[in-house]
Design a protein around this motif. Sequence first.
Motif, PDB file in Angstrom:
ATOM      1  N   VAL A   1     -13.842 138.381  73.362  1.00  0.00           N
ATOM      2  CA  VAL A   1     -12.622 138.938  73.943  1.00  0.00           C
ATOM      3  C   VAL A   1     -12.937 140.343  74.442  1.00  0.00           C
ATOM      4  O   VAL A   1     -13.421 141.192  73.674  1.00  0.00           O
ATOM      5  CB  VAL A   1     -11.484 138.981  72.918  1.00  0.00           C
ATOM      6  N   LEU A   2     -12.690 140.571  75.713  1.00  0.00           N
ATOM      7  CA  LEU A   2     -12.992 141.868  76.321  1.00  0.00           C
ATOM      8  C   LEU A   2     -11.832 142.838  76.136  1.00  0.00           C
ATOM      9  O   LEU A   2     -10.698 142.434  75.880  1.00  0.00           O
ATOM     10  CB  LEU A   2     -13.294 141.679  77.801  1.00  0.00           C
ATOM     11  N   SER A   3     -12.144 144.113  76.294  1.00  0.00           N
ATOM     12  CA  SER A   3     -11.105 145.141  76.162  1.00  0.00           C
ATOM     13  C   SER A   3      -9.999 144.961  77.190  1.00  0.00           C
ATOM     14  O   SER A   3      -8.856 145.365  76.970  1.00  0.00           O
ATOM     15  CB  SER A   3     -11.720 146.526  76.293  1.00  0.00           C
ATOM     16  N   SER A   4     -10.347 144.361  78.323  1.00  0.00           N
ATOM     17  CA  SER A   4      -9.372 144.112  79.391  1.00  0.00           C
ATOM     18  C   SER A   4      -8.427 142.969  79.054  1.00  0.00           C
ATOM     19  O   SER A   4      -7.445 142.740  79.759  1.00  0.00           O
ATOM     20  CB  SER A   4     -10.119 143.772  80.689  1.00  0.00           C
ATOM     21  N   GLY A   5      -8.755 142.235  78.008  1.00  0.00           N
ATOM     22  CA  GLY A   5      -7.982 141.066  77.644  1.00  0.00           C
ATOM     23  C   GLY A   5      -8.594 139.773  78.142  1.00  0.00           C
ATOM     24  O   GLY A   5      -8.139 138.682  77.800  1.00  0.00           O
ATOM     25  N   GLY A   6      -9.610 139.894  78.975  1.00  0.00           N
ATOM     26  CA  GLY A   6     -10.295 138.721  79.473  1.00  0.00           C
ATOM     27  C   GLY A   6     -11.248 138.134  78.443  1.00  0.00           C
ATOM     28  O   GLY A   6     -11.397 138.656  77.323  1.00  0.00           O
ATOM     29  N   LEU A   7     -11.852 137.018  78.801  1.00  0.00           N
ATOM     30  CA  LEU A   7     -12.806 136.337  77.933  1.00  0.00           C
ATOM     31  C   LEU A   7     -14.135 136.214  78.636  1.00  0.00           C
ATOM     32  O   LEU A   7     -14.182 135.908  79.831  1.00  0.00           O
ATOM     33  CB  LEU A   7     -12.306 134.939  77.581  1.00  0.00           C
ATOM     34  N   GLU A   8     -15.210 136.453  77.885  1.00  0.00           N
ATOM     35  CA  GLU A   8     -16.536 136.154  78.391  1.00  0.00           C
ATOM     36  C   GLU A   8     -17.103 135.040  77.531  1.00  0.00           C
ATOM     37  O   GLU A   8     -17.103 135.141  76.294  1.00  0.00           O
ATOM     38  CB  GLU A   8     -17.453 137.369  78.367  1.00  0.00           C
ATOM     39  N   ARG A   9     -17.575 134.019  78.187  1.00  0.00           N
ATOM     40  CA  ARG A   9     -18.015 132.836  77.459  1.00  0.00           C
ATOM     41  C   ARG A   9     -19.526 132.735  77.413  1.00  0.00           C
ATOM     42  O   ARG A   9     -20.221 133.087  78.365  1.00  0.00           O
ATOM     43  CB  ARG A   9     -17.427 131.581  78.101  1.00  0.00           C
ATOM     44  N   ASP A  10     -20.004 132.230  76.274  1.00  0.00           N
ATOM     45  CA  ASP A  10     -21.377 131.783  76.109  1.00  0.00           C
ATOM     46  C   ASP A  10     -22.403 132.864  76.439  1.00  0.00           C
ATOM     47  O   ASP A  10     -23.268 132.685  77.309  1.00  0.00           O
ATOM     48  CB  ASP A  10     -21.629 130.547  76.974  1.00  0.00           C
ATOM     49  N   SER A  11     -22.323 133.971  75.722  1.00  0.00           N
ATOM     50  CA  SER A  11     -23.309 135.038  75.872  1.00  0.00           C
ATOM     51  C   SER A  11     -24.517 134.751  74.988  1.00  0.00           C
ATOM     52  O   SER A  11     -24.362 134.360  73.828  1.00  0.00           O
ATOM     53  CB  SER A  11     -22.685 136.379  75.473  1.00  0.00           C
ATOM     54  N   TRP A  12     -25.705 134.989  75.548  1.00  0.00           N
ATOM     55  CA  TRP A  12     -26.960 134.742  74.820  1.00  0.00           C
ATOM     56  C   TRP A  12     -27.844 135.975  74.893  1.00  0.00           C
ATOM     57  O   TRP A  12     -27.877 136.682  75.898  1.00  0.00           O
ATOM     58  CB  TRP A  12     -27.726 133.582  75.442  1.00  0.00           C
ATOM     59  N   GLY A  13     -28.592 136.177  73.820  1.00  0.00           N
ATOM     60  CA  GLY A  13     -29.630 137.175  73.845  1.00  0.00           C
ATOM     61  C   GLY A  13     -30.892 136.617  74.484  1.00  0.00           C
ATOM     62  O   GLY A  13     -30.966 135.438  74.830  1.00  0.00           O
ATOM     63  N   GLN A  14     -31.912 137.481  74.600  1.00  0.00           N
ATOM     64  CA  GLN A  14     -33.159 137.076  75.260  1.00  0.00           C
ATOM     65  C   GLN A  14     -34.120 136.374  74.295  1.00  0.00           C
ATOM     66  O   GLN A  14     -35.102 135.782  74.725  1.00  0.00           O
ATOM     67  CB  GLN A  14     -33.852 138.300  75.872  1.00  0.00           C
ATOM     68  N   GLY A  15     -33.822 136.453  73.018  1.00  0.00           N
ATOM     69  CA  GLY A  15     -34.654 135.802  72.011  1.00  0.00           C
ATOM     70  C   GLY A  15     -35.662 136.738  71.396  1.00  0.00           C
ATOM     71  O   GLY A  15     -36.121 137.699  72.016  1.00  0.00           O
ATOM     72  N   THR A  16     -35.997 136.464  70.148  1.00  0.00           N
ATOM     73  CA  THR A  16     -37.029 137.207  69.440  1.00  0.00           C
ATOM     74  C   THR A  16     -37.935 136.213  68.723  1.00  0.00           C
ATOM     75  O   THR A  16     -37.460 135.265  68.094  1.00  0.00           O
ATOM     76  CB  THR A  16     -36.417 138.229  68.461  1.00  0.00           C
ATOM     77  N   GLN A  17     -39.228 136.419  68.848  1.00  0.00           N
ATOM     78  CA  GLN A  17     -40.207 135.467  68.295  1.00  0.00           C
ATOM     79  C   GLN A  17     -40.401 135.709  66.801  1.00  0.00           C
ATOM     80  O   GLN A  17     -40.623 136.853  66.364  1.00  0.00           O
ATOM     81  CB  GLN A  17     -41.547 135.621  69.004  1.00  0.00           C
ATOM     82  N   VAL A  18     -40.326 134.635  66.052  1.00  0.00           N
ATOM     83  CA  VAL A  18     -40.658 134.647  64.624  1.00  0.00           C
ATOM     84  C   VAL A  18     -41.824 133.693  64.415  1.00  0.00           C
ATOM     85  O   VAL A  18     -41.747 132.522  64.792  1.00  0.00           O
ATOM     86  CB  VAL A  18     -39.454 134.220  63.763  1.00  0.00           C
ATOM     87  N   THR A  19     -42.887 134.212  63.836  1.00  0.00           N
ATOM     88  CA  THR A  19     -44.068 133.397  63.568  1.00  0.00           C
ATOM     89  C   THR A  19     -44.410 133.503  62.087  1.00  0.00           C
ATOM     90  O   THR A  19     -44.571 134.611  61.561  1.00  0.00           O
ATOM     91  CB  THR A  19     -45.267 133.862  64.404  1.00  0.00           C
ATOM     92  N   VAL A  20     -44.481 132.357  61.426  1.00  0.00           N
ATOM     93  CA  VAL A  20     -44.796 132.306  60.001  1.00  0.00           C
ATOM     94  C   VAL A  20     -46.151 131.637  59.832  1.00  0.00           C
ATOM     95  O   VAL A  20     -46.338 130.483  60.207  1.00  0.00           O
ATOM     96  CB  VAL A  20     -43.718 131.543  59.217  1.00  0.00           C
ATOM     97  N   SER A  21     -47.092 132.365  59.273  1.00  0.00           N
ATOM     98  CA  SER A  21     -48.437 131.837  59.083  1.00  0.00           C
ATOM     99  C   SER A  21     -48.585 131.238  57.688  1.00  0.00           C
ATOM    100  O   SER A  21     -47.986 131.732  56.723  1.00  0.00           O
ATOM    101  CB  SER A  21     -49.463 132.942  59.289  1.00  0.00           C
ATOM    102  N   SER A  22     -49.405 130.201  57.593  1.00  0.00           N
ATOM    103  CA  SER A  22     -49.610 129.538  56.292  1.00  0.00           C
ATOM    104  C   SER A  22     -50.818 130.099  55.579  1.00  0.00           C
ATOM    105  O   SER A  22     -51.593 130.874  56.134  1.00  0.00           O
ATOM    106  CB  SER A  22     -49.780 128.044  56.508  1.00  0.00           C
TER     107      SER A  22
END
Length: 122
Positions: free
Chosen positions: A101-122
């Motif tokens: 919900v925006l300050s203007s009262g509008g809606l923004e749908r389906d916002s995504w980040g750019q991603g962050t890599q997680v690597t787990v080594s054995s």
Amino acid sequence: QVHLVESGGGLVQEGGSLRLSCQATGSISSINTWFWYRQAAGNQRESVAAIASGGTPTYADSVKGRFTISRDNAQNMVYLQMDSLKPEDTAVYYCNAPWVVLSSGGLERDSWGQGTQVTVSS
């Protein structure tokens, strides 16, 4: 316009921990539900955890008891504490806010980040 930025990914040994953060910026009034997704190489994106405003967090069976999602409404942030990490947790992790919900009262749908890599080594 809403922008999401993740941070906190990296390389960790099996059994270790990482804490992911996601910051939403823009003219935001409120964010209803936050999601964390992940996508391993060659796999489809899958939901990991979700937290609604004032609601009970939900988790994928594969991470229950190991991951904890939390949010800071004042800062428009969501976190994912990941403990007892396993190699199969290796993926790019994305935060998602389906309804902002925006300050203007509008809606923004389906916002995504750019991603962050997680690597787990054995």
